[in-house]
Design a protein around this motif. Sequence first.
Motif: not given
Ligand SMILES: [Fe+2]
Lengths: 307, 301
Positions: B14, B63, B196, B252
Motif C-alpha cells: 500500500h 496502518h 521495509h 512490514e
Molecule cells: Fe505501510
Amino acid sequence: MEDAEVLFGIYCPPHPQPLLSPDANHGYSKLRAAFETCRERIEQSDADLLIVYSTTWPSIIGHQIQAHPEPEWVHVDDDFHYLGSMPYKFKMDVDFAECLVDSAKSRGLHSRTIAYDGFPIDTGSVVALKLLNPDNRIPACIVSSNMYANRSETIVLGKSIRDALSKQKKKAVVVVVSSLSNRMFTEHIDPTEDRIHSPKDDEWNRKILEFFADGRLEDLSQLSREIHGQIRVQKVVAYKPAWWMAATMGQHNNYDGEVLAYEALHGSGGAVVTLTPSTGSVGDKEFDEDDVEYYHGDRDVLTKGML
Amino acid sequence: MPKGEIVLGCLAPHPPHVVYAENPEQNEPVSEGGWETLRWGYNRLARKLKSIDYDALVIFTPHWQTYIGTHFLGLPEFKSKSVDPVFPNIFRYNYDIKVDVDLAEKMREKASEHGIITKMMRNQDFRVDYGTITSCHMLNPDWDKPIVTISSNRNAHYYSAEVMNEQAAALGRACAEAIEESGKKVVMISSHSLSHRHFVTESPLPEDMSKEHIYNHSQYVWDMKLVDLMREGKMRELIDILPEFTEQTIAETEAGGLTWMMAAMGFPDYSAEIYGYQSVIGTGNLVAAWDPNSVTREIVL
Ligand SMILES: [Fe+2]
C-alpha cells in the motif's frame, strides 16, 4: 546570535483519557488538573508560541513541521475510539514553521512544512493543544518524530529549534508529548482498576520523575538509551523525548522541576511535569558521548564491507 | 446455506505512491506516473478479480495499529478524506466505503471465541487508514464491493515476531471459520510491503524513477528468497522463517497480515501468482495472489 528563550518546558502524556474521560478514574482527573495548572501557567507567561514534539506523530521523510495556519478536523484515536471524537481547530505559527525548516536544513536535516486540509494531527498533539491552549491564545508549532532518527539527529533538531527561536526573537514554552513507561494492558480494563503495568515500570518511572524533580534534564537525556531498554516497548529505535527536550531547552541540569501528576493510563506511565530554567546545577554525572552540532546523514555502514 | 469460502488471497502493498501514480479522481495531487512495474501488475490482478464471483474484500492493515486487541470496522459506511501522515504531498484521497458489518461481526465473534481480544469500531468520525484505501483502490478501483477492515495488533512490538506469528495465525483460523459459516465468498487482502527500510529523503519529483531503487542489496536478496518460496508453494516454510525475515529487513510483515492470510487459507502448497515486484522509496513491494481454484490458477510472471 542571541540565545534562545525557552520560558519553561512541559512533559505530558499522549493518551486521550485526560481529555475525553477525566472522571472515569481518580488518576485521570489528577492528570487533567495538572494539564489545567500548566494551561494557567502558559496564560500567565508572556510566551509567543508553544512548540510541541509528539511521539505519536512519526515521520519518515525527515522532519515534518505543521504549517497549516488553522488545521481543523475531528480526530478519533485508533485504540480509544469508543471514548469519543476530538474535534479541533488550532492556530499555527506559520512564520516560525518556515524559519524552523530553514534552520533545520542549515544543520543538515531534511525537513519540510506540512500544510494540507485534513492532515491527521496525532492524538498526542491534539490532547496537548486542546488542554494546554484551548482558546488558541498563542499560536503553536508541532514537529514530527522521525521514526529512524536516533540521538544525533534528534539533538540537532532541538538545536535547530533554538536557532529559529533566536532568529525570530520569540519566547517559547516547549511541550513534549510522551509516556514514561509505554506498555499498556493488552486487554480492555475497567478504568477504575487502572494501574502501572508492572512494578518494574513503576520503579523506573519514579526514578525518572526524581531526576525531573531535581531539574536534571541533561542527565535524563544521557540516560535515554537505558530508559529505552528498560521500560519502552520497542516500537521505534530509541527513546528520544529527553534528547529533544534537552537540546531544545538547553543541555544542562539547571532547572526547577515540578512533578504535577503521575498516574497510570491503561497501564502506561503518564506524568505531567514542568521544567523551568534556573541557576545552580545538580547532578553527579559526566558523559563522554560527543555533543553534536550538525547532522551528516547516514554513515552508510550497511554498504561498507559488502561484496 | 452453502459453506462460505475464500476465493482468492492477495498480497497487496500500500505505498500511497501507486495511487498517486494512477491519478484517480479521488486523489487530489496529480502525478506524471511512476512505479509501472507494480501498477501494471496490480492492474492485471484487478482484471482477474473482475472475473471472480465474490461478496466482500477482507483486509488486514498495518496502518490501523491497535495495542488493545484486534478491532473491526463496525459501521456500514465511511465517507471522508484520507491524508497520509507520512506522504501528505502525494495522498489526499476522498473515499466513500461500504462495510460488510455482518461479516465483520461474525469474524469478531469467532476471534473472541478463540480467546483473541477484540473490539468493534463504531465511531462514525473514525478515519479509515490509508493502507486499506490504497490496497482496495488498486484491487478494485470501482469500489463496488463492501469491505471488512481488521486492525493490526502490535504483538511484534509488545512481545516478539514469533508471538505475532502465532497470534496472527490464530486470528486467520478464526476468520476462516467465520467466512465458512457466513456462506459468503471472500477475497482476503494482506496489505503490506516486504522489506521495509525507507529512504528518509524524497526527490523533488517523487515519481522520478531515475532515483528509485531498493534500500540495500540484502533487503533485495531476502525479498527474492520469499518470492522463490511463494513460487514453489512453500507457504508453511515461508511463514516459519517470517520472524527472521521480519527482523533482518524490518519488514512490514511485522504487522501479521501475511501470516493471518496464509493461516486462513491453510498454508497453500501451490504456487502463488506473481504479478510484480518493485521498490518504492527504498522498500520492497510484491503484488501476488493465491488462487485455491486450480482451474483458474495461472503462471503470471
Ligand atoms: Fe505501510
